[in-house]
Scaffold this motif. Structure first.
Motif, PDB file in Angstrom:
ATOM      1  N   GLY A   1       0.963  -1.180  -0.036  1.00 31.85           N
ATOM      2  CA  GLY A   1       0.302   0.017  -0.032  1.00 31.85           C
ATOM      3  C   GLY A   1       0.784   1.200   0.045  1.00 31.85           C
ATOM      4  O   GLY A   1       0.490   2.193   0.662  1.00 31.85           O
TER       5      GLY A   1
ATOM      6  N   PHE B   1      -2.622   0.968  -4.692  1.00 29.53           N
ATOM      7  CA  PHE B   1      -3.787   0.949  -3.741  1.00 29.53           C
ATOM      8  C   PHE B   1      -4.764  -0.277  -4.528  1.00 29.53           C
ATOM      9  O   PHE B   1      -4.363  -0.397  -5.511  1.00 29.53           O
ATOM     10  CB  PHE B   1      -4.409   2.357  -3.617  1.00 29.53           C
ATOM     11  CG  PHE B   1      -5.605   2.150  -2.692  1.00 29.53           C
ATOM     12  CD1 PHE B   1      -5.538   1.652  -1.410  1.00 29.53           C
ATOM     13  CD2 PHE B   1      -6.814   2.778  -3.170  1.00 29.53           C
ATOM     14  CE1 PHE B   1      -6.880   1.534  -0.773  1.00 29.53           C
ATOM     15  CE2 PHE B   1      -8.064   2.907  -2.530  1.00 29.53           C
ATOM     16  CZ  PHE B   1      -8.133   2.074  -1.194  1.00 29.53           C
TER      17      PHE B   1
ATOM     18  N   GLU C   1       5.590   5.433   4.610  1.00 32.12           N
ATOM     19  CA  GLU C   1       4.620   4.538   4.576  1.00 32.12           C
ATOM     20  C   GLU C   1       3.478   4.563   5.764  1.00 32.12           C
ATOM     21  O   GLU C   1       2.469   3.752   5.948  1.00 32.12           O
ATOM     22  CB  GLU C   1       5.173   3.010   4.719  1.00 32.12           C
ATOM     23  CG  GLU C   1       5.946   2.669   3.553  1.00 32.12           C
ATOM     24  CD  GLU C   1       6.771   1.262   3.631  1.00 32.12           C
ATOM     25  OE1 GLU C   1       5.831   0.124   3.692  1.00 32.12           O
ATOM     26  OE2 GLU C   1       7.866   1.195   3.440  1.00 32.12           O
TER      27      GLU C   1
ATOM     28  N   ASN D   1     -10.437   1.326   3.726  1.00 31.68           N
ATOM     29  CA  ASN D   1      -9.085   1.105   3.324  1.00 31.68           C
ATOM     30  C   ASN D   1      -8.568   2.260   2.610  1.00 31.68           C
ATOM     31  O   ASN D   1      -7.273   2.485   2.635  1.00 31.68           O
ATOM     32  CB  ASN D   1      -8.692  -0.317   2.319  1.00 31.68           C
ATOM     33  CG  ASN D   1      -9.252  -1.648   2.989  1.00 31.68           C
ATOM     34  OD1 ASN D   1      -8.845  -1.821   4.244  1.00 31.68           O
ATOM     35  ND2 ASN D   1     -10.167  -2.338   2.656  1.00 31.68           N
ATOM     36  N   ARG D   2      -9.375   2.945   1.724  1.00 30.18           N
ATOM     37  CA  ARG D   2      -8.792   4.393   1.124  1.00 30.18           C
ATOM     38  C   ARG D   2      -8.470   5.445   2.061  1.00 30.18           C
ATOM     39  O   ARG D   2      -7.608   5.980   1.908  1.00 30.18           O
ATOM     40  CB  ARG D   2     -10.121   4.797   0.043  1.00 30.18           C
ATOM     41  CG  ARG D   2      -9.656   5.828  -0.662  1.00 30.18           C
ATOM     42  CD  ARG D   2     -10.832   6.044  -1.742  1.00 30.18           C
ATOM     43  NE  ARG D   2     -10.463   7.268  -2.320  1.00 30.18           N
ATOM     44  CZ  ARG D   2     -11.231   8.328  -2.059  1.00 30.18           C
ATOM     45  NH1 ARG D   2     -12.040   8.282  -0.949  1.00 30.18           N
ATOM     46  NH2 ARG D   2     -10.798   9.720  -2.573  1.00 30.18           N
TER      47      ARG D   2
ATOM     48  N   TYR E   1      -5.066   4.192   3.508  1.00 29.98           N
ATOM     49  CA  TYR E   1      -4.043   4.450   2.416  1.00 29.98           C
ATOM     50  C   TYR E   1      -3.691   5.988   2.505  1.00 29.98           C
ATOM     51  O   TYR E   1      -2.573   6.223   2.281  1.00 29.98           O
ATOM     52  CB  TYR E   1      -4.411   4.166   1.052  1.00 29.98           C
ATOM     53  CG  TYR E   1      -3.434   4.312  -0.154  1.00 29.98           C
ATOM     54  CD1 TYR E   1      -2.678   3.692  -0.271  1.00 29.98           C
ATOM     55  CD2 TYR E   1      -4.178   5.194  -1.178  1.00 29.98           C
ATOM     56  CE1 TYR E   1      -1.543   3.860  -1.279  1.00 29.98           C
ATOM     57  CE2 TYR E   1      -3.296   5.144  -2.344  1.00 29.98           C
ATOM     58  CZ  TYR E   1      -2.156   4.927  -2.277  1.00 29.98           C
ATOM     59  OH  TYR E   1      -1.221   5.077  -3.397  1.00 29.98           O
TER      60      TYR E   1
ATOM     61  N   ASN F   1      -0.479   7.255   4.562  1.00 26.80           N
ATOM     62  CA  ASN F   1       0.717   7.491   4.283  1.00 26.80           C
ATOM     63  C   ASN F   1       1.492   8.857   4.120  1.00 26.80           C
ATOM     64  O   ASN F   1       2.526   9.076   4.436  1.00 26.80           O
ATOM     65  CB  ASN F   1       1.020   6.973   2.586  1.00 26.80           C
ATOM     66  CG  ASN F   1       0.950   5.306   2.547  1.00 26.80           C
ATOM     67  OD1 ASN F   1       1.544   4.736   3.386  1.00 26.80           O
ATOM     68  ND2 ASN F   1       0.533   5.022   1.327  1.00 26.80           N
TER      69      ASN F   1
ATOM     70  N   TYR G   1      -3.609  -2.153   5.044  1.00 28.33           N
ATOM     71  CA  TYR G   1      -3.679  -0.834   5.142  1.00 28.33           C
ATOM     72  C   TYR G   1      -4.159  -0.615   6.773  1.00 28.33           C
ATOM     73  O   TYR G   1      -3.560   0.634   7.215  1.00 28.33           O
ATOM     74  CB  TYR G   1      -5.096  -0.604   4.126  1.00 28.33           C
ATOM     75  CG  TYR G   1      -4.580  -0.786   2.841  1.00 28.33           C
ATOM     76  CD1 TYR G   1      -3.963   0.398   2.296  1.00 28.33           C
ATOM     77  CD2 TYR G   1      -4.786  -2.071   2.093  1.00 28.33           C
ATOM     78  CE1 TYR G   1      -3.612  -0.048   0.895  1.00 28.33           C
ATOM     79  CE2 TYR G   1      -4.430  -2.029   0.720  1.00 28.33           C
ATOM     80  CZ  TYR G   1      -3.591  -0.941   0.134  1.00 28.33           C
ATOM     81  OH  TYR G   1      -3.162  -1.042  -1.061  1.00 28.33           O
TER      82      TYR G   1
ATOM     83  N   LYS H   1      -1.560   0.831   8.683  1.00 24.18           N
ATOM     84  CA  LYS H   1      -1.166   2.155   8.719  1.00 24.18           C
ATOM     85  C   LYS H   1      -1.942   3.079   9.821  1.00 24.18           C
ATOM     86  O   LYS H   1      -1.339   3.997  10.275  1.00 24.18           O
ATOM     87  CB  LYS H   1      -1.345   2.850   7.486  1.00 24.18           C
ATOM     88  CG  LYS H   1      -0.460   2.208   6.264  1.00 24.18           C
ATOM     89  CD  LYS H   1      -0.812   2.628   4.987  1.00 24.18           C
ATOM     90  CE  LYS H   1       0.093   1.851   3.791  1.00 24.18           C
ATOM     91  NZ  LYS H   1       1.342   1.778   3.820  1.00 24.18           N
TER      92      LYS H   1
END
Lengths: 279, 126
Positions: A60, A64, A84, B25-26, B29, B32, B78, B81
């Motif tokens: 990721g 994506f 990350e 999940n978006r 993401y 980051n 994901y 994060k």
């Protein structure tokens, strides 16, 4: 004609990056893992690779779930790292070898593996941690890289057989490439581990032993397992063994095991290192 | 979508989860980027709304509950994060999901170490 030297395969657990940053190589928790690299360093010093084909999965950073390639190959002049999200230090960009990348891409597509090609590609800890482990005092490393990214994140995943065949196609393309470069394979991830679900912490040393043995000269034995069986036997992230299977395919029919290290636990993972010499 | 026997305590991340968990999940993401992590910490509710999380996903994030996040389509790569934002490591996450204390979870991982030598020496099949 390019020469394929052999492969180094290693786990790529993020906490290794933190241990490197904190210089914990001699710490009792970390020593059994880091000591496994002495032999790797001497093997690399002896073999002197010019370029490294790195087989890994992205976590990721570059990809994506909006667009998730099954197989992607980098074809950039250089590969940058980036944040990350969990605090691993980035490293300086790593040099690419776009000519070899395109030769591999042309070869595998001719062989009917329709890969995604990436002229810009961020590399994550699955590439940078192994590079730091292999060349601890030389960053950026004194080699060029060709990143080969395998989808181990979103099912359906490529089967073990498809991964082995993909590796074989990469190997054929490297052999056909007209340069005198010495090529090394670096496969990263695994071995057994599962981060998610009530089964988190799952480790299966017996299956890891079976994989390490099969990877030497009978990788076809691993192609009998479905992806679902691999999840059951090696854990949801243990599936990263697919990267090792691709890497093994690149080496050709015969290999000799030069070194093995196996240590549980590093973070939640059965960590492993294997050197296979192509023969 | 192929059906398989289920593996206890395990949800392979496939098409169903990919569709169901996309918004969550978006959002993960996006973490980051440092400015996105800061924006989430500054106003979690606004950030979740911006990424169109549904009510179950919002509840799972509010509860900091990983199993709930998986149930609403979260992907481990994901979610890691998001866990990083809260300073949780993989043993914290493992302990939470298995109902163990962090020390019990670490001891569980350590319990597999008795196999190290067997694998080093080539494994039982060699």
């Amino acid at each position: 004609m390019s020469k394929i030297l052999g492969s180094v395969s290693t786990s790529h657990i993020p906490s290794i990056g933190k241990a490197i940053a904190l210089k914990l190589q001699q710490d009792p928790y970390w020593k059994p893992f880091f000591d496994g690299f002495h032999k790797v360093h001497s093997w690399i010093a002896e073999q002197k690779p010019d370029v490294v084909v790195v087989v890994y999965n992205d976590h990721g950073l570059n990809f994506f779930l909006d667009k998730m390639p099954t197989f992607a190959i980098g074809a950039a002049e250089s590969y940058a790292t980036a944040d990350e999200g969990w605090g691993i230090a980035t490293i300086a960009p790593v040099a690419g070898d776009p000519k070899l990348s395109w030769a591999i891409i042309e070869g595998v597509v001719e062989d009917e593996f329709d890969v995604v090609t990436c002229q810009e590609m961020l590399i994550d800890h699955a590439v940078t941690i192994p590079l730091q482990l292999l060349w601890p005092d030389q960053l950026p490393p004194p080699v060029k890289i060709v990143p080969v990214c395998i989808n181990t994140v979103q099912h359906p995943l490529p089967t073990a057989k498809r991964c082995l065949d993909f590796g074989k196609a990469i190997g054929r393309a490297i052999h056909a490439y007209g340069s005198n470069q010495k090529v090394m394979v670096l496969s990263t991830g695994g071995l057994s581990h599962q981060l998610d679900g009530e089964r988190a912490g799952f480790i299966n040393a017996d299956f890891d032993a079976e994989c390490l043995h099969a990877l030497i000269n009978t990788p076809e034995d691993l192609t009998k397992y479905s992806i679902h069986q691999l999840v059951e036997l090696s854990g949801t992230q243990g599936l990263e063994v697919l990267n090792w299977i691709v890497g093994r395919g690149i080496l050709g029919a015969k290999a000799e095991e030069k070194h093995r290290n196996y240590h549980i636990p590093i973070s939640n993972t059965a960590s492993a290192i294997q050197i296979l010499q192509a023969v | 979508m192929t059906s398989h026997h289920s593996i206890p305590g395990t949800v392979p991340f496939g098409p169903t989860e990919a569709m169901k968990g996309y918004a969550l999940n978006r959002m993960c993401y996006s973490f980051n980027a440092d400015e996105c992590r800061k924006a989430f910490l500054a106003d979690e509710e606004a950030y979740m709304a911006k990424y169109n999380l549904n009510d179950q996903q919002k509840a799972a994030v509010r509860a900091r509950n990983v199993l709930q996040m998986i149930a609403v389509g979260g992907n481990a790569y994901y979610l890691a994060k998001l866990a990083g934002i809260f300073g949780l490591n993989m043993q914290d996450i493992g302990a939470q999901q298995t109902g163990k204390s962090v020390d019990e979870f670490k001891a569980y991982l350590q319990s597999f170490a008795s196999k190290n030598e067997m694998v080093m020496k080539g494994g039982k099949n060699v």
